[in-house]
Design an enzyme around this catalytic site. Structure first.
Site, PDB file in Angstrom:
ATOM      1  N   VAL A  90       0.869  -1.178   0.000  1.00 31.18           N
ATOM      2  CA  VAL A  90       0.000   0.000   0.000  1.00 31.18           C
ATOM      3  C   VAL A  90       0.909   1.233   0.000  1.00 31.18           C
ATOM      4  O   VAL A  90       1.887   1.292   0.754  1.00 31.18           O
ATOM      5  CB  VAL A  90      -0.929   0.014   1.244  1.00 31.18           C
ATOM      6  CG1 VAL A  90      -1.689   1.337   1.357  1.00 31.18           C
ATOM      7  CG2 VAL A  90      -1.914  -1.160   1.179  1.00 31.18           C
ATOM      8  N   VAL A  99      -6.878   0.335   3.334  1.00 29.03           N
ATOM      9  CA  VAL A  99      -6.692  -0.217   1.988  1.00 29.03           C
ATOM     10  C   VAL A  99      -6.370  -1.703   2.059  1.00 29.03           C
ATOM     11  O   VAL A  99      -6.977  -2.528   1.363  1.00 29.03           O
ATOM     12  CB  VAL A  99      -5.583   0.552   1.224  1.00 29.03           C
ATOM     13  CG1 VAL A  99      -5.324  -0.109  -0.137  1.00 29.03           C
ATOM     14  CG2 VAL A  99      -5.982   2.005   1.041  1.00 29.03           C
ATOM     15  N   LEU A 100      -5.418  -2.075   2.915  1.00 26.04           N
ATOM     16  CA  LEU A 100      -5.085  -3.503   3.031  1.00 26.04           C
ATOM     17  C   LEU A 100      -6.311  -4.304   3.458  1.00 26.04           C
ATOM     18  O   LEU A 100      -6.592  -5.368   2.906  1.00 26.04           O
ATOM     19  CB  LEU A 100      -3.948  -3.705   4.046  1.00 26.04           C
ATOM     20  CG  LEU A 100      -3.629  -5.176   4.336  1.00 26.04           C
ATOM     21  CD1 LEU A 100      -3.071  -5.868   3.106  1.00 26.04           C
ATOM     22  CD2 LEU A 100      -2.664  -5.316   5.506  1.00 26.04           C
ATOM     23  N   SER A 101      -7.049  -3.775   4.429  1.00 21.48           N
ATOM     24  CA  SER A 101      -8.231  -4.515   4.901  1.00 21.48           C
ATOM     25  C   SER A 101      -9.221  -4.736   3.770  1.00 21.48           C
ATOM     26  O   SER A 101      -9.779  -5.835   3.625  1.00 21.48           O
ATOM     27  CB  SER A 101      -8.916  -3.755   6.046  1.00 21.48           C
ATOM     28  OG  SER A 101      -8.039  -3.696   7.138  1.00 21.48           O
ATOM     29  N   TYR A 129      -1.279 -10.029   9.780  1.00 29.03           N
ATOM     30  CA  TYR A 129      -2.298 -10.847   9.130  1.00 29.03           C
ATOM     31  C   TYR A 129      -3.237 -11.644  10.038  1.00 29.03           C
ATOM     32  O   TYR A 129      -4.218 -12.201   9.563  1.00 29.03           O
ATOM     33  CB  TYR A 129      -1.638 -11.784   8.111  1.00 29.03           C
ATOM     34  CG  TYR A 129      -1.032 -11.010   6.956  1.00 29.03           C
ATOM     35  CD1 TYR A 129      -1.836 -10.537   5.931  1.00 29.03           C
ATOM     36  CD2 TYR A 129       0.317 -10.715   6.926  1.00 29.03           C
ATOM     37  CE1 TYR A 129      -1.304  -9.797   4.881  1.00 29.03           C
ATOM     38  CE2 TYR A 129       0.872  -9.976   5.880  1.00 29.03           C
ATOM     39  CZ  TYR A 129       0.051  -9.517   4.867  1.00 29.03           C
ATOM     40  OH  TYR A 129       0.575  -8.783   3.845  1.00 29.03           O
ATOM     41  N   PHE A 417       7.699 -16.660  -1.018  1.00 27.35           N
ATOM     42  CA  PHE A 417       7.017 -16.218  -2.249  1.00 27.35           C
ATOM     43  C   PHE A 417       6.358 -14.887  -1.993  1.00 27.35           C
ATOM     44  O   PHE A 417       6.209 -14.463  -0.861  1.00 27.35           O
ATOM     45  CB  PHE A 417       5.980 -17.269  -2.722  1.00 27.35           C
ATOM     46  CG  PHE A 417       4.953 -17.672  -1.701  1.00 27.35           C
ATOM     47  CD1 PHE A 417       3.827 -16.881  -1.456  1.00 27.35           C
ATOM     48  CD2 PHE A 417       5.107 -18.842  -0.958  1.00 27.35           C
ATOM     49  CE1 PHE A 417       2.875 -17.266  -0.518  1.00 27.35           C
ATOM     50  CE2 PHE A 417       4.156 -19.228  -0.025  1.00 27.35           C
ATOM     51  CZ  PHE A 417       3.049 -18.442   0.208  1.00 27.35           C
TER      52      PHE A 417
END
Ligand SMILES: CC(C)(COP(=O)(O)OP(=O)(O)OC[C@H]1O[C@@H](n2cnc3c(N)ncnc32)[C@H](O)[C@@H]1OP(=O)(O)O)[C@@H](O)C(=O)NCCC(=O)NCCS
Length: 417
Positions: A90, A99-101, A129, A417
């Site tokens: 973000v 935004v992440l949520s 997380y 990853f």
């Protein structure tokens, strides 16, 4: 003067097109305080499944991103499809405004809708997380092993038929992939690697070297073929008295059998002109700790590795195998994925399982994040009870579920990853 927090807002979210990669990588580099040279940028792009991407927009401006990778990941019992979540970023101008949520909620809803049961990720910070229902499923160890003091105990396996071959990593790709393929289904957390991922592993331009030497590879073989390999770099140096004190920086080591495993370790531990070996990502049950005569010389440290989300608890819980028989009623709490909430009965033994809705009284109450943490078999549930995360409503229920979910081999993703 501290600035006031900016108001939360609801970004527009949509799939990103390949043509938008320059904007995407711009957001990513800004968020991670990085600058990618063209070759690293191209490698990153080649791993992106654009149809599984999500971009968050403020007007026309891209301000947040994420993407899912379609992995086949080993879970207890065998490989299963898992969405590997990555490229979460973000823009600093839009951070802490939700935004992440918004991206996480949308991604989980999309996965559920498309019938995907599991997601996994590597977290840049461990505090992020859990709120989205991811559980810390895997840990890893890092080692800093001095060469003198790394001797093996007499019982360490050996095989006089083994010999070493030094190869250029890029020329040995097929051999390495063969060994890895044979190993990956034996340990929960390991996931299949496609061409683009092998390109990343074997990359050897300046940006991949991080100031160290070129990537090197040793192979253990006998007349039947390749039995193991190590990929590493060497950072050469000498003291002011000209005593060699180079460092071996191990990136990965896999072998088909215990003797080959011990043999490959010896190749990297005994590297001439080196006085220590550093390895950043090893499984918590690495057999090395039982081979070395003085395990303290591993000088090991501990970190969280992979986080797992049971996106669809019903599909996920019936997709894996169990180590012991159990019959428990579990009440799952999951405000982010409400379709998982409610009371479920797990009936399982070593042959199979059912996980079905029930109106029977709950015997355990736990958040979905605990099922994610335990999913790959590396987490006994007792500590979650002690920490106040899981409630036991029938004595013995916690132990029953814990014994069923635990797995003999510790989970390990092995590759970020
Ligand atoms: C981490 C990052 C994606 C968070 O994005 P964001 O849009 O600011 O997050 P949100 O505003 O949606 O925050 C949601 C919640 O997470 C919390 N949170 C966000 N970043 C956090 C962090 N780094 N550590 C702990 N909590 C964090 C927020 O405080 C908020 O808590 P609340 O729900 O209790 O209010 C963003 O800061 C970023 O891009 N960081 C750098 C790159 C990175 O680390 N990416 C993650 C890769 S795995």
């Amino acid at each position: 003067m501290t600035s006031l927090p900016s108001p939360r807002f609801s970004p527009r979210i949509r799939t990103l097109d390949k043509s938008e990669w320059p904007d995407w990588i711009g957001v990513f580099q800004e968020a991670f305080n990085e600058e990618f040279p063209p070759e690293r940028n191209a490698r990153f792009e080649s791993m992106i499944e654009f149809d599984r991407s999500l971009g968050a927009f403020d007007g026309d401006q891209l301000v947040g991103t994420t993407v899912g990778c379609s992995f086949s990941m080993t879970v207890p019992g065998g490989p299963q499809p898992v969405c590997g979540v990555t490229a979460v970023a973000v823009l600093p101008s839009h951070r802490r405004r939700g935004v992440l949520s918004a991206l996480m909620r949308r991604q989980l809803a999309d996965l559920h809708e498309s019938g995907e049961a599991l997601a996994a990720l590597y977290a840049s910070e461990a505090g992020i997380y859990g709120r989205y229902g991811y559980g810390r499923a895997v840990d890893n160890l890092f080692f800093d092993i001095p060469r003198r003091g790394s001797e093996f105990a007499p019982h360490a396996p050996s095989d006089p038929a083994l010999r070493v071959r030094v190869v250029k990593p890029s020329e040995a790709r097929e051999e390495l992939a063969k060994v890895f393929e044979a190993v990956r289904t034996t340990r929960p957390g390991l996931y299949a690697r496609d061409e683009a991922r092998w390109n990343g592993i074997l990359a050897d331009d300046e940006s991949a070297r991080h100031g160290n030497g070129p990537q090197r590879c040793v192979i253990a073989e006998d007349d039947s073929g390749t039995r193991g390999y190590a990929l590493f770099r060497v950072k050469p140096s000498f003291t002011e008295h000209d005593v060699p004190e180079g460092e071996v920086l191990l990136s990965e080591l896999f072998a088909l059998d215990p003797a080959a495993y011990a043999f490959v370790w010896r190749q990297v531990l005994d590297r001439d002109l080196c006085s220590r070996l550093r390895a950043w990502n090893r499984p918590v049950d690495d057999p090395l700790m039982h081979m070395i005569a003085e395990p303290r010389m591993l000088r090991a440290g501990w970190l969280d590795e992979m986080w797992v989300r049971v996106v669809d608890v019903e599909r996920a819980m019936t997709a894996r195998a169990y180590s012991a028989a159990a019959d428990v009623v579990v009440e799952v709490t999951d405000p982010v994925c409400p379709w998982n909430e409610g009371r479920w009965r797990l009936s399982c033994d070593r042959e199979g399982s059912t996980w079905s809705r029930t109106t029977d009284p709950a015997e355990l109450r736990l958040p979905a994040s605990v099922l994610g943490a335990a999913y790959l078999g590396g987490r006994p549930l007792g500590p979650y009870h002690s920490a106040g995360v899981a409630d036991e409503l029938r004595h013995g229920a916690l132990r029953a579920l814990s014994s069923a979910m635990i797995w003999e081999i510790a989970p390990w993703g092995g590759l970020v990853f």
